[in-house]
Scaffold this motif. Structure first.
Motif, short mmCIF file in Angstrom:
data_model
loop_
_atom_site.label_atom_id
_atom_site.label_comp_id
_atom_site.label_asym_id
_atom_site.label_seq_id
_atom_site.Cartn_x
_atom_site.Cartn_y
_atom_site.Cartn_z
N LEU A 1 0.83 -1.20 0.00
CA LEU A 1 0.00 0.00 0.00
C LEU A 1 0.86 1.25 0.00
O LEU A 1 0.62 2.19 -0.78
N LEU A 2 1.89 1.27 0.84
CA LEU A 2 2.79 2.43 0.90
C LEU A 2 3.47 2.65 -0.45
O LEU A 2 3.50 3.78 -0.96
N ASN B 1 10.59 15.08 -8.14
CA ASN B 1 10.56 13.72 -7.63
C ASN B 1 10.79 13.71 -6.11
O ASN B 1 10.06 13.06 -5.36
N GLU B 2 11.79 14.44 -5.67
CA GLU B 2 12.13 14.46 -4.25
C GLU B 2 11.01 15.11 -3.42
O GLU B 2 10.66 14.61 -2.34
N LYS B 3 10.43 16.18 -3.93
CA LYS B 3 9.34 16.86 -3.22
C LYS B 3 8.11 15.95 -3.15
O LYS B 3 7.48 15.83 -2.09
N ALA C 1 4.45 12.38 -0.19
CA ALA C 1 3.80 11.07 -0.06
C ALA C 1 4.16 10.41 1.27
O ALA C 1 3.30 9.80 1.92
N LEU C 2 5.40 10.53 1.69
CA LEU C 2 5.81 9.95 2.97
C LEU C 2 5.15 10.68 4.14
O LEU C 2 4.73 10.04 5.11
N LEU D 1 6.37 2.00 8.82
CA LEU D 1 7.17 1.80 7.60
C LEU D 1 7.88 3.09 7.19
O LEU D 1 9.03 3.06 6.78
N VAL D 2 7.19 4.21 7.31
CA VAL D 2 7.80 5.50 6.99
C VAL D 2 8.98 5.75 7.93
O VAL D 2 10.06 6.14 7.48
#
Length: 152
Positions: A20-21, A121-123, A128-129, A141-142
């Motif tokens: 899911l993550l 991508n990094e942002k 998302a995290l 998990l994060v």
């Protein structure tokens, strides 16, 4: 272990959470890269992997190594390379020491696009995290990812 074994159940739940993550992160990054740079996650990953090649021993990757790095089959990787080559972002050339080998390299246009897309991508990854960290099922998990070198 049986299907009702608590350890197996916990393992299956952990795998579901990890899946899911991953899906959420990939979807978030995909939207950001598409909107900002007309790139998919796979295209960005391929440019990034190939952009890290260098001259010298071990500097260029064989197609199987590239496929492994972007987690695609060799045939899917070849199709992806062809698409990016058609856009002028990659080029192919014969290996100077083994005429059977073909290398793929990022063009100047590809390097420029990669450098423009990298902050996006990094942002998007960070966003998302952060969103996932608010979910009690995904938060551990994060934290584990962040403990292994991802920026906070």
């Amino acid at each position: 272990m049986t299907a009702t074994d608590p350890a197996l159940t916990a393992l299956a739940q952990g795998w579901c959470a990890l899946s899911l993550l991953h899906g959420r992160i990939e979807a978030h990054i995909e939207r950001a890269l598409q909107a900002g740079h007309d790139l998919s996650v796979r295209e960005y990953s391929l440019l990034d992997v190939l952009g890290r090649q260098h001259d010298g021993e071990g500097g260029h990757l064989q197609m199987k190594q590239v496929a492994d790095a972007v987690v695609l089959s060799q045939s899917a990787t070849t199709r992806l390379v062809t698409r990016l080559e058609d856009r002028g972002l990659l080029s192919r050339y014969l290996c100077p020491t083994d005429r059977r080998g073909i290398y793929t390299d990022v063009t100047d246009a590809g390097r420029t696009l990669l450098e423009q897309a990298r902050p996006t991508n990094e942002k998007a990854l960070r966003e998302a995290l952060d969103q996932a960290a608010a979910n009690p099922e995904l938060a551990p998990l994060v934290r584990a990812l962040e403990a292994h070198g991802l920026p906070a």
